[in-house]
Design a protein around this motif. Structure first.
Motif, PDB file in Angstrom:
ATOM      1  N   PHE A 187      27.480  22.230 -54.553  1.00  5.70           N
ATOM      2  CA  PHE A 187      27.084  21.604 -55.744  1.00  5.70           C
ATOM      3  C   PHE A 187      27.327  20.467 -55.554  1.00  5.70           C
ATOM      4  CE2 PHE A 187      28.201  20.364 -59.700  1.00  5.70           C
ATOM      5  CZ  PHE A 187      25.755  19.295 -60.390  1.00  5.70           C
ATOM      6  N   HIS A 188      28.082  20.110 -55.515  1.00  5.37           N
ATOM      7  CA  HIS A 188      28.270  19.023 -55.015  1.00  5.37           C
ATOM      8  C   HIS A 188      28.242  17.956 -53.840  1.00  5.37           C
ATOM      9  CE1 HIS A 188      31.766  15.404 -54.943  1.00  5.37           C
ATOM     10  NE2 HIS A 188      31.849  15.475 -53.464  1.00  5.37           N
ATOM     11  N   SER A 189      27.757  19.089 -52.655  1.00  5.67           N
ATOM     12  CA  SER A 189      26.650  18.198 -51.862  1.00  5.67           C
ATOM     13  C   SER A 189      25.334  18.093 -52.516  1.00  5.67           C
ATOM     14  CB  SER A 189      27.379  19.683 -50.343  1.00  5.67           C
ATOM     15  OG  SER A 189      26.155  18.915 -49.551  1.00  5.67           O
ATOM     16  N   ILE A 190      25.190  18.720 -53.006  1.00  4.39           N
ATOM     17  CA  ILE A 190      23.753  18.522 -53.670  1.00  4.39           C
ATOM     18  C   ILE A 190      24.185  17.570 -54.036  1.00  4.39           C
ATOM     19  CG2 ILE A 190      22.046  19.600 -55.156  1.00  4.39           C
ATOM     20  CD1 ILE A 190      22.606  22.128 -54.090  1.00  4.39           C
ATOM     21  N   ARG A 191      24.583  17.065 -55.215  1.00  5.28           N
ATOM     22  CA  ARG A 191      24.590  16.197 -56.195  1.00  5.28           C
ATOM     23  C   ARG A 191      24.731  14.943 -55.008  1.00  5.28           C
ATOM     24  NH1 ARG A 191      29.823  15.310 -59.569  1.00  5.28           N
ATOM     25  NH2 ARG A 191      30.919  14.727 -57.438  1.00  5.28           N
ATOM     26  N   ASN A 192      25.914  14.641 -54.503  1.00  5.70           N
ATOM     27  CA  ASN A 192      26.645  13.573 -52.862  1.00  5.70           C
ATOM     28  C   ASN A 192      24.595  12.942 -52.583  1.00  5.70           C
ATOM     29  OD1 ASN A 192      28.689  13.133 -53.370  1.00  5.70           O
ATOM     30  ND2 ASN A 192      29.037  13.738 -51.620  1.00  5.70           N
ATOM     31  N   TRP A 193      23.542  14.198 -51.996  1.00  9.95           N
ATOM     32  CA  TRP A 193      22.576  13.615 -51.422  1.00  9.95           C
ATOM     33  C   TRP A 193      21.190  13.243 -52.561  1.00  9.95           C
ATOM     34  CZ3 TRP A 193      21.227  12.590 -46.541  1.00  9.95           C
ATOM     35  CH2 TRP A 193      22.206  13.341 -45.646  1.00  9.95           C
ATOM     36  N   ILE A 194      21.515  13.053 -53.754  1.00 12.38           N
ATOM     37  CA  ILE A 194      20.480  13.333 -54.784  1.00 12.38           C
ATOM     38  C   ILE A 194      20.667  11.725 -55.347  1.00 12.38           C
ATOM     39  CG2 ILE A 194      20.148  13.545 -56.797  1.00 12.38           C
ATOM     40  CD1 ILE A 194      20.276  16.241 -57.281  1.00 12.38           C
TER      41      ILE A 194
END
Length: 350
Positions: A4-11
């Motif tokens: 989730f943290h990685s997805i948030r960063n990419w967003i």
């Protein structure tokens, strides 16, 4: 939570990259719809960032980074141009076919030099910020940016000391250069489990790494304990690769403790977030007890009482022990997984 943290960063990165395209469009093509610049920016910039993160063509990326600096810069410019050209042509063709733009095919598929330069500058800024963030650590980067610890703050934190066993013998056998490469690989193997469990690598001292969490984050879902065993499990899963590359599988010792510390930003030319207090020293002393007590993972009773151990983790009460530099004795608990406990029993009988 790590995913989730990685997805948030990419967003967030995608939104930033798209916004730079919108700004470019407004500056040079004010009559065009704002989404056009954003789409071109995403198709041009995101492949570069994904390549930089080794999400595709990792062997090419590794080969480029082994080149001398002038050759690396030249190869990076060529690869960047090719990736952006493909992204630009893909974006332009897609919008043309969907009827979103009416420009010529040449204008929509051939990357212009000014667009290339602009995209390279934007991508370089994103990569630079990301590298500084990685160099300092996520928590340290945000703390320095906000000035949170400009004045000393008293807080509670969890500390994990992880030490590589037998590094001196390794150096005597293989030499300092290979030992440094071995250490670098071991520390690199810790990065993803630490990130996955919301920790931060604070420092590397010789052959040891210091990892820390704010207390609530560290004990929640037993993040600090899960982190230790994830590191150990990941190394075991890649045992054949370690043997092939370095002739041995790393053996680690680890200690966990938590409590009150004073946190402050120190330094003038080189700034750093530093932790002061008995908690840090006690964790270091606890790690040295691993060798004395012949246990791989130790946790203080004080910290163990504050968290619920994950399923499959066995606790072994070892009583209270004197710790150098501490007036009171420290309650010590050894942690094992069921597989490791069984292996230890078999070895003890043999």
């Amino acid at each position: 939570m790590g995913i989730f943290h990685s997805i948030r960063n990419w967003i967030l990165i995608s939104l930033f990259v798209a916004s730079t395209g919108v700004i470019y469009g407004k500056l040079f093509f004010p009559e065009s719809p704002i989404y056009i610049g954003g789409i071109f920016a995403l198709f041009c910039g995101m492949p570069l960032l994904a390549f930089e993160r080794r999400m595709f063509l990792p062997r090419l990326n590794d080969w480029m980074h082994r080149l001398p600096t002038p050759a690396f810069i030249l190869s990076a410019l060529v690869v960047d141009f090719l990736l952006m050209s493909v992204g630009y042509a893909t974006a332009g063709s897609s919008m043309k076919l969907l009827g979103l733009v009416k420009a010529s095919w040449e204008d929509l598929t051939v990357l212009k030099i000014d667009v290339y330069i602009y995209a390279v500058l934007v991508t370089a800024i994103v990569i630079f910020i990301g590298r500084v963030r990685e160099l300092l650590g996520r928590d340290v980067f945000s703390s320095l940016l906000t000035g949170r610890y400009r004045n000393p703050v008293q807080e509670e934190r969890v500390f994990l000391f992880v030490d590589l066993v037998g590094s001196t013998a390794f150096a005597e056998e293989y030499g300092d250069l290979k030992t440094q490469a071995f250490l670098g690989a071991v520390f690199g193997a810790m990065a993803e489990p630490v990130r996955r469990h919301k920790g931060a690598i604070d420092d590397y001292i010789g052959d040891a790494a210091i990892i820390t969490w704010p207390l609530q984050r560290g004990v929640k879902n037993a993040n600090c304990v899960r982190c230790v065993f994830n590191i150990l499990d990941d190394i075991e899963k890649n045992a054949e690769t370690w043997l092939k590359s370095y002739g041995r599988v790393p053996r680690l010792r680890a200690a966990l403790h938590g409590g009150s510390v004073v946190t402050a930003e120190i330094g003038v030319d080189h700034h750093k977030i530093a932790y002061f207090g008995d908690t840090v020293n006690t964790t270091a002393r606890l790690e040295s007890l691993c060798k004395t007590l012949e246990r791989q993972v130790l946790i203080s009773s004080d910290l163990a009482r504050r968290l619920e151990l994950p399923e499959g983790i066995i606790k072994e009460e070892l009583g209270e022990h004197a710790v150098r530099g501490r007036d009171q004795h420290l309650g010590v608990i050894a942690l094992h997984t069921q597989d490791r406990q069984a292996l230890k029993t078999v070895r003890g009988r043999s």
